[in-house]
Motif scaffolding. Structure first.
Motif, mmCIF file in Angstrom:
data_model
loop_
_atom_site.group_PDB
_atom_site.id
_atom_site.type_symbol
_atom_site.label_atom_id
_atom_site.label_comp_id
_atom_site.label_asym_id
_atom_site.label_seq_id
_atom_site.Cartn_x
_atom_site.Cartn_y
_atom_site.Cartn_z
ATOM 1 N N CYS A 136 0.860 -1.171 0.000
ATOM 2 C CA CYS A 136 0.000 0.000 0.000
ATOM 3 C C CYS A 136 0.902 1.228 0.000
ATOM 4 N N ALA A 137 0.575 2.182 -0.855
ATOM 5 C CA ALA A 137 1.337 3.437 -0.893
ATOM 6 C C ALA A 137 0.371 4.573 -0.627
ATOM 7 N N VAL A 138 0.635 5.323 0.424
ATOM 8 C CA VAL A 138 -0.222 6.455 0.758
ATOM 9 C C VAL A 138 0.491 7.729 0.320
ATOM 10 N N CYS A 139 -0.263 8.613 -0.322
ATOM 11 C CA CYS A 139 0.349 9.828 -0.841
ATOM 12 C C CYS A 139 0.431 10.890 0.259
ATOM 13 N N LEU A 140 1.639 11.425 0.438
ATOM 14 C CA LEU A 140 1.839 12.518 1.389
ATOM 15 C C LEU A 140 2.374 13.750 0.671
ATOM 16 N N GLY A 141 2.085 13.836 -0.619
ATOM 17 C CA GLY A 141 2.419 15.051 -1.354
ATOM 18 C C GLY A 141 1.568 16.204 -0.830
ATOM 19 N N THR A 142 1.870 17.412 -1.232
ATOM 20 C CA THR A 142 1.232 18.592 -0.650
ATOM 21 C C THR A 142 -0.290 18.515 -0.683
ATOM 22 N N ALA A 143 -0.855 18.231 -1.849
ATOM 23 C CA ALA A 143 -2.328 18.222 -1.976
ATOM 24 C C ALA A 143 -2.947 17.180 -1.062
ATOM 25 N N CYS A 144 -2.348 16.001 -1.013
ATOM 26 C CA CYS A 144 -2.894 14.942 -0.170
ATOM 27 C C CYS A 144 -2.637 15.231 1.304
ATOM 28 N N TYR A 145 -1.488 15.798 1.586
ATOM 29 C CA TYR A 145 -1.157 16.086 2.983
ATOM 30 C C TYR A 145 -2.154 17.066 3.590
ATOM 31 N N ALA A 154 -7.464 14.195 -4.084
ATOM 32 C CA ALA A 154 -6.819 13.955 -2.787
ATOM 33 C C ALA A 154 -7.846 13.828 -1.664
ATOM 34 N N PRO A 155 -7.479 13.062 -0.609
ATOM 35 C CA PRO A 155 -6.259 12.268 -0.463
ATOM 36 C C PRO A 155 -6.388 10.902 -1.146
ATOM 37 N N VAL A 156 -5.275 10.419 -1.659
ATOM 38 C CA VAL A 156 -5.317 9.172 -2.426
ATOM 39 C C VAL A 156 -4.291 8.175 -1.894
ATOM 40 N N LEU A 157 -4.503 6.930 -2.257
ATOM 41 C CA LEU A 157 -3.525 5.885 -1.967
ATOM 42 C C LEU A 157 -3.629 4.815 -3.044
ATOM 43 N N VAL A 158 -2.670 3.917 -3.056
ATOM 44 C CA VAL A 158 -2.674 2.802 -3.998
ATOM 45 C C VAL A 158 -2.554 1.522 -3.187
ATOM 46 N N GLN A 216 4.101 2.243 2.389
ATOM 47 C CA GLN A 216 5.110 3.259 2.113
ATOM 48 C C GLN A 216 4.424 4.572 1.767
ATOM 49 N N HIS A 217 5.183 5.654 1.839
ATOM 50 C CA HIS A 217 4.612 6.924 1.411
ATOM 51 C C HIS A 217 5.173 7.270 0.040
ATOM 52 N N VAL A 218 4.389 8.002 -0.724
ATOM 53 C CA VAL A 218 4.851 8.526 -2.014
ATOM 54 C C VAL A 218 4.588 10.030 -2.004
ATOM 55 N N SER A 219 5.265 10.737 -2.902
ATOM 56 C CA SER A 219 5.194 12.197 -2.865
ATOM 57 C C SER A 219 4.123 12.785 -3.767
ATOM 58 N N CYS A 220 3.670 12.070 -4.736
ATOM 59 C CA CYS A 220 2.544 12.504 -5.569
ATOM 60 C C CYS A 220 2.224 11.372 -6.525
ATOM 61 N N LEU A 221 0.935 11.123 -6.705
ATOM 62 C CA LEU A 221 0.522 10.064 -7.623
ATOM 63 C C LEU A 221 -0.150 10.646 -8.858
ATOM 64 N N GLY A 281 -5.410 15.553 4.572
ATOM 65 C CA GLY A 281 -5.449 14.511 5.609
ATOM 66 C C GLY A 281 -4.672 13.247 5.289
ATOM 67 N N GLY A 282 -3.744 13.308 4.377
ATOM 68 C CA GLY A 282 -2.948 12.124 4.018
ATOM 69 C C GLY A 282 -2.257 11.483 5.211
ATOM 70 N N ALA A 283 -1.784 12.337 6.142
ATOM 71 C CA ALA A 283 -1.075 11.793 7.311
ATOM 72 C C ALA A 283 -2.028 10.993 8.205
ATOM 73 N N GLN A 284 -3.288 11.471 8.318
ATOM 74 C CA GLN A 284 -4.277 10.726 9.116
ATOM 75 C C GLN A 284 -4.597 9.385 8.453
ATOM 76 N N VAL A 285 -4.662 9.401 7.124
ATOM 77 C CA VAL A 285 -4.915 8.149 6.391
ATOM 78 C C VAL A 285 -3.769 7.172 6.664
ATOM 79 N N ALA A 286 -2.531 7.671 6.589
ATOM 80 C CA ALA A 286 -1.369 6.812 6.821
ATOM 81 C C ALA A 286 -1.420 6.228 8.239
ATOM 82 N N ALA A 287 -1.755 7.077 9.216
ATOM 83 C CA ALA A 287 -1.803 6.620 10.603
ATOM 84 C C ALA A 287 -2.874 5.544 10.787
ATOM 85 N N ARG A 288 -4.019 5.741 10.120
ATOM 86 C CA ARG A 288 -5.110 4.764 10.251
ATOM 87 C C ARG A 288 -4.701 3.416 9.639
ATOM 88 N N ILE A 289 -4.002 3.485 8.519
ATOM 89 C CA ILE A 289 -3.579 2.241 7.863
ATOM 90 C C ILE A 289 -2.507 1.537 8.692
#
Ligand code: FES
Length: 167
Positions: free
Chosen positions: A80-89, A131-135, A120-125, A92-100
């Motif tokens: 799983c890759a969670v996006c923590l690029g600016t738009a996703c961050y 946003a927020p997105v993940l793969v 893992q985190h990615v910088s932009c998808l 709430g990208g960080a909250q998504v990452a924490a939940r996962i």
């Protein structure tokens, strides 16, 4: 191009190095192609690259561990890759990452994960507008409802991310 590079243990790695002429400035491309052979860069592969390119192992290892695109651990069955690029961050990208992390019981950017799942985190998808997105295992999941925990859990469940912990 030169063919005078010393042979490395793995003939496929030797071939990759020969293709690039064992030039030190081709190290990143060589590592990239070697990673494609096995899905990651094993210690033996790094040693073979260092030998074949006549570079110090410390330099090869330093480059491999510096760049996020290189994996030094075998790939897990699921990723799983969670996006923590600016738009996703900012959405709430960080909250998504924490939940996962909580669901799977793995730490963000621990390539070994739990042996089955890795996060893992990615910088932009390239899907900033959604946003927020993940793969999850190659499938893009968009517009996660960060502010609604039950809905977020339902989306993560539907995306194939199991609840593997009791919290
Ligand atoms: S910042 Fe997340 S898709 Fe661009």
């Amino acid at each position: 191009m030169t063919s005078s590079a010393p042979a490395s243990t793995d003939p496929r790695i030797t071939q990759v190095i020969r293709r690039h002429g064992a030039r030190a400035d081709a190290l990143i491309e060589v590592l990239h192609q070697v990673q494609e052979l096995h899905g990651y860069l094993a210690p033996e592969s790094l040693r073979d690259v260092a030998t074949g390119m006549r570079l110090p192992l410390s330099r090869v290892h330093g480059v491999a561990s510096f760049y996020h695109l290189f994996r030094l651990e075998p790939p897990t069955a699921h990723r799983c890759a969670v996006c923590l690029g600016t738009a996703c961050y900012v959405k709430g990208g960080a909250q998504v990452a924490a939940r996962i992390e909580q669901r799977l019981g793995v730490r963000l950017d621990d390539a070994a994960g739990d042996g089955v799942w890795a996060l893992q985190h990615v910088s932009c998808l390239g899907a900033c507008g959604q946003a927020p997105v993940l793969v999850v295992d190659g499938e893009l999941i968009t517009r996660l409802p960060v502010d609604q925990s039950e809905a977020l859990d339902a989306r993560l469940e539907a995306a194939g991310l199991p609840q593997r912990t009791t919290t």
